[in-house]
Design a protein around this motif. Structure first.
Motif, PDB file in Angstrom:
ATOM      1  N   ASN A 140      -1.191   1.989   2.157  1.00  0.00           N
ATOM      2  CA  ASN A 140      -1.282   3.371   1.694  1.00  0.00           C
ATOM      3  C   ASN A 140       0.372   3.615   1.139  1.00  0.00           C
ATOM      4  O   ASN A 140       0.555   4.062   0.009  1.00  0.00           O
ATOM      5  CB  ASN A 140      -1.602   4.161   2.373  1.00  0.00           C
ATOM      6  CG  ASN A 140      -3.052   4.418   2.583  1.00  0.00           C
ATOM      7  OD1 ASN A 140      -3.924   3.668   1.985  1.00  0.00           O
ATOM      8  ND2 ASN A 140      -3.593   4.908   4.046  1.00  0.00           N
TER       9      ASN A 140
ATOM     10  N   ARG B 278      -7.083  -2.772  -1.688  1.00  0.00           N
ATOM     11  CA  ARG B 278      -7.276  -1.175  -2.420  1.00  0.00           C
ATOM     12  C   ARG B 278      -6.735  -1.353  -3.739  1.00  0.00           C
ATOM     13  O   ARG B 278      -6.005  -2.008  -4.164  1.00  0.00           O
ATOM     14  CB  ARG B 278      -6.236  -0.226  -1.666  1.00  0.00           C
ATOM     15  CG  ARG B 278      -6.326   1.168  -2.007  1.00  0.00           C
ATOM     16  CD  ARG B 278      -5.436   2.127  -1.448  1.00  0.00           C
ATOM     17  NE  ARG B 278      -5.808   3.378  -1.860  1.00  0.00           N
ATOM     18  CZ  ARG B 278      -4.931   4.504  -1.563  1.00  0.00           C
ATOM     19  NH1 ARG B 278      -3.980   4.447  -0.885  1.00  0.00           N
ATOM     20  NH2 ARG B 278      -5.414   5.716  -2.284  1.00  0.00           N
TER      21      ARG B 278
ATOM     22  N   PRO C 104      -7.759   6.347   0.381  1.00  0.00           N
ATOM     23  CA  PRO C 104      -6.797   5.763   1.352  1.00  0.00           C
ATOM     24  C   PRO C 104      -7.382   4.652   2.235  1.00  0.00           C
ATOM     25  O   PRO C 104      -8.645   4.983   2.741  1.00  0.00           O
ATOM     26  CB  PRO C 104      -6.099   6.855   2.070  1.00  0.00           C
ATOM     27  CG  PRO C 104      -6.345   8.078   0.846  1.00  0.00           C
ATOM     28  CD  PRO C 104      -7.581   7.870   0.424  1.00  0.00           C
ATOM     29  N   SER C 105      -6.532   3.782   2.490  1.00  0.00           N
ATOM     30  CA  SER C 105      -6.933   2.899   3.376  1.00  0.00           C
ATOM     31  C   SER C 105      -6.759   3.265   5.002  1.00  0.00           C
ATOM     32  O   SER C 105      -6.069   4.282   5.386  1.00  0.00           O
ATOM     33  CB  SER C 105      -6.263   1.528   3.343  1.00  0.00           C
ATOM     34  OG  SER C 105      -6.243   0.830   4.475  1.00  0.00           O
ATOM     35  N   THR C 106      -7.211   2.767   5.802  1.00  0.00           N
ATOM     36  CA  THR C 106      -6.710   2.946   7.259  1.00  0.00           C
ATOM     37  C   THR C 106      -5.368   2.231   7.626  1.00  0.00           C
ATOM     38  O   THR C 106      -4.691   2.639   8.589  1.00  0.00           O
ATOM     39  CB  THR C 106      -7.847   2.430   8.546  1.00  0.00           C
ATOM     40  OG1 THR C 106      -8.069   1.343   7.985  1.00  0.00           O
ATOM     41  CG2 THR C 106      -9.264   3.450   8.359  1.00  0.00           C
ATOM     42  N   ASP C 107      -5.038   1.383   6.973  1.00  0.00           N
ATOM     43  CA  ASP C 107      -3.857   0.558   7.237  1.00  0.00           C
ATOM     44  C   ASP C 107      -2.645   1.485   6.253  1.00  0.00           C
ATOM     45  O   ASP C 107      -2.501   1.547   5.162  1.00  0.00           O
ATOM     46  CB  ASP C 107      -3.911  -0.734   6.418  1.00  0.00           C
ATOM     47  CG  ASP C 107      -2.712  -1.654   6.489  1.00  0.00           C
ATOM     48  OD1 ASP C 107      -1.514  -1.233   6.669  1.00  0.00           O
ATOM     49  OD2 ASP C 107      -3.072  -2.947   6.531  1.00  0.00           O
ATOM     50  N   VAL C 108      -1.635   1.610   7.006  1.00  0.00           N
ATOM     51  CA  VAL C 108      -0.388   2.504   6.703  1.00  0.00           C
ATOM     52  C   VAL C 108       0.392   1.693   5.303  1.00  0.00           C
ATOM     53  O   VAL C 108       1.000   2.603   4.450  1.00  0.00           O
ATOM     54  CB  VAL C 108       0.250   3.131   7.807  1.00  0.00           C
ATOM     55  CG1 VAL C 108       1.021   2.097   8.542  1.00  0.00           C
ATOM     56  CG2 VAL C 108       1.300   4.472   7.227  1.00  0.00           C
TER      57      VAL C 108
ATOM     58  N   ASP D  78      -3.606  -7.896   0.770  1.00  0.00           N
ATOM     59  CA  ASP D  78      -3.184  -8.192   2.218  1.00  0.00           C
ATOM     60  C   ASP D  78      -3.100  -9.540   2.347  1.00  0.00           C
ATOM     61  O   ASP D  78      -3.972 -10.455   2.211  1.00  0.00           O
ATOM     62  CB  ASP D  78      -4.186  -7.699   3.290  1.00  0.00           C
ATOM     63  CG  ASP D  78      -3.933  -7.739   4.704  1.00  0.00           C
ATOM     64  OD1 ASP D  78      -2.819  -8.497   4.830  1.00  0.00           O
ATOM     65  OD2 ASP D  78      -4.406  -7.088   5.423  1.00  0.00           O
TER      66      ASP D  78
END
Lengths: 381, 105
Positions: free
Chosen positions: A95, A82, A88-92, A69
């Protein structure tokens, strides 16, 4: 404590390069760090990219992805968020980058027996949230980089969504890496447009593979979903009908030609690499549609083998036409339906195929002119 | 020296869509022209090399910025990966100005 590695001091660069390419994982990392440090000192960071990826990202045997990021900054790669096997992350966007690079790896591995970008298990690094209002994605010679579109503008002014939203964009950027390790197509004029086209072809195939589509079911749009509802357009490019992807008061009209007679001569965009790629893109589309079925199986195989084994850094459209035709003959038989489809694909964009690796012709320089030249009725080049 | 005119062009990128602006700073809102002058001063724009181009970075943007005064015109061509960190803010501002101009046309 400061560790002292002899390799940092006395090993000449050419030997470090050998170690970086052929050494064990630990040796590679050490050698490459030394090379990178010295290259940065003399401002040659990019010159090393042919082997830095393999050395820095040596994988343990299979698919290995890391997503970073940039947190809206421009430092690369940013903060790791990740890695392979993580939930999976909470960040689309994280993913999407993870899943898209995974699907691209799978397509190349399963159908073309290619182990990652360098065919040596290179780790796939992606950075999301690059800068603020960055409406782009690029391959920096070592990794993929994605912006969030123009998320910093009021909703009614936004033109682009986040660039990970379209899986073909991810496949496109990764394929730039493959091209860097194989044909090394120069990023300018016709070789540059071929470089772009290869990325669109395999980007589109990654999408079709993910959706399980046949050639006649696919939309052949590059970057569907990338443009917001404020833009009059379905995507960035159309392989089916180049020049028709968008027509908008702010963005203008899709400038891609679908035929050699409309080849665009320009100095802008590295000689129109994102414009004239419409021509080989359309040739692939026509060939794939004629062959039928899943386009990544046969048409994709022909294009992949041509990219891997035959194209060179200076190849032009005519070379690509000749070489894909030749490859189709080798893979599926001379005079096969597949080879005929490749011939018809190039014919649809105004390029006849020659048996061998013939002299490339200039844009708009058709078979008739070549014939006249051969008999002395047209000026020599 | 008073800046009389600024020309900006962004080409390339994944989409290959050209963004451009050609304007007099005095025509900008006061706040925006102040921000622009501050960024140019901070960068010491006239001393920047004319070419700071990316190598081997497919799909990155190419930016061309020309700043004209009565006596001098200085153009800098750069790319995403090679532009100095300090220049990113200037590129983002010029991008916004270009977009506004394109919308008005």
């Amino acid at each position: 404590m400061h560790k002292h590695f002899p390799v940092n001091c006395i090993v000449p660069p050419h030997m470090l390069e050998d170690i970086a390419t052929n050494g064990t994982a630990a040796q590679k990392v050490l050698a490459i760090n030394t090379l990178k440090a010295s290259a940065q000192m003399v401002g040659k960071r990019r010159a090393l990219s042919d082997f830095t990826g393999a050395a820095l990202r040596v994988a343990v045997g299979g698919k290995e992805r890391i997503i970073y990021d940039a947190k809206n900054g421009s430092s690369l790669p940013g903060t790791q968020v990740r890695k392979e096997g993580d939930p999976p992350s909470t960040d689309v966007a994280v993913n999407e980058a993870y899943d898209g690079s995974g699907a691209t790896y799978d397509l190349f591995k399963e159908f073309y027996q290619r182990n990652s970008i360098d065919n040596n298990g290179m780790r796939l690094d992606s950075t999301v949230h690059y800068q603020k209002g960055y409406d782009n994605a690029f391959w920096d010679g070592e990794q993929m980089v994605y912006g969030d579109g123009d998320e910093n503008l009021p909703i009614n002014e936004r033109l682009f969504n986040r660039f990970t939203i379209a899986i073909d964009v991810i496949g496109h950027e990764l394929t730039h890496g493959v091209t860097q390790y194989e044909a090394k197509l120069t990023y300018s004029q016709q070789p540059g447009a071929l470089n772009e086209s290869m990325s669109d072809v395999f980007g589109s195939l990654v999408k079709q593979y993910t959706l399980g589509q046949t050639a006649d079911q696919a939309d052949w749009i590059i970057g569907a979903g990338l443009l917001t509802s404020n833009v009059n357009g379905v995507g960035i490019r159309s392989m089916k009908a180049p020049g028709t992807a968008y027509d908008d008061p702010v963005l203008g009209k899709d400038p891609q030609p679908a035929h050699m007679k409309d080849y665009v001569n320009t100095v802008s965009d590295n000689g129109g690499v994102h414009i004239n790629s419409g021509i080989p893109n359309h040739a692939f589309y026509v060939a794939a549609l004629e062959i039928g079925g899943n386009a990544w199986l046969k048409a994709g195989q022909i294009w992949y083998v041509t990219l891997r084994d035959k194209l060179t850094s200076s190849s032009k459209f005519q070379d690509c036409a000749n070489l894909t035709y030749q490859t189709a003959g080798e893979l599926f038989g001379t005079g096969s339906l597949e080879q005929q489809a490749v011939k018809n694909g190039w014919a649809a964009v105004g390029l006849g195929v020659e048996g061998g690796n013939g002299e490339p012709t200039e844009p708009g320089d058709g078979c008739f002119t070549s014939l006249l030249r051969a008999i002395g009725a047209a000026p020599a080049k | 020296m008073k800046v009389e005119r600024i020309q900006f062009e962004r080409t390339g990128g994944f989409a290959g869509i050209r963004f451009a602006a050609d304007f007099k700073p005095e025509d900008l809102p006061d706040e925006q022209s102040k921000e622009l002058f501050d960024l140019l001063d901070d960068l010491d724009f006239n001393e920047l090399p004319e070419q700071m181009m990316d190598e081997n970075t497919p799909d990155s943007f190419t930016y061309s910025i020309t700043v004209k005064t009565k006596r001098k015109s200085h153009t800098v061509v750069t790319g995403d990966a090679s532009a100095p960190e300090k220049m990113q803010e200037l590129l983002q501002l010029l991008n916004r100005i270009a977009r506004n101009q394109m919308r008005k046309q």
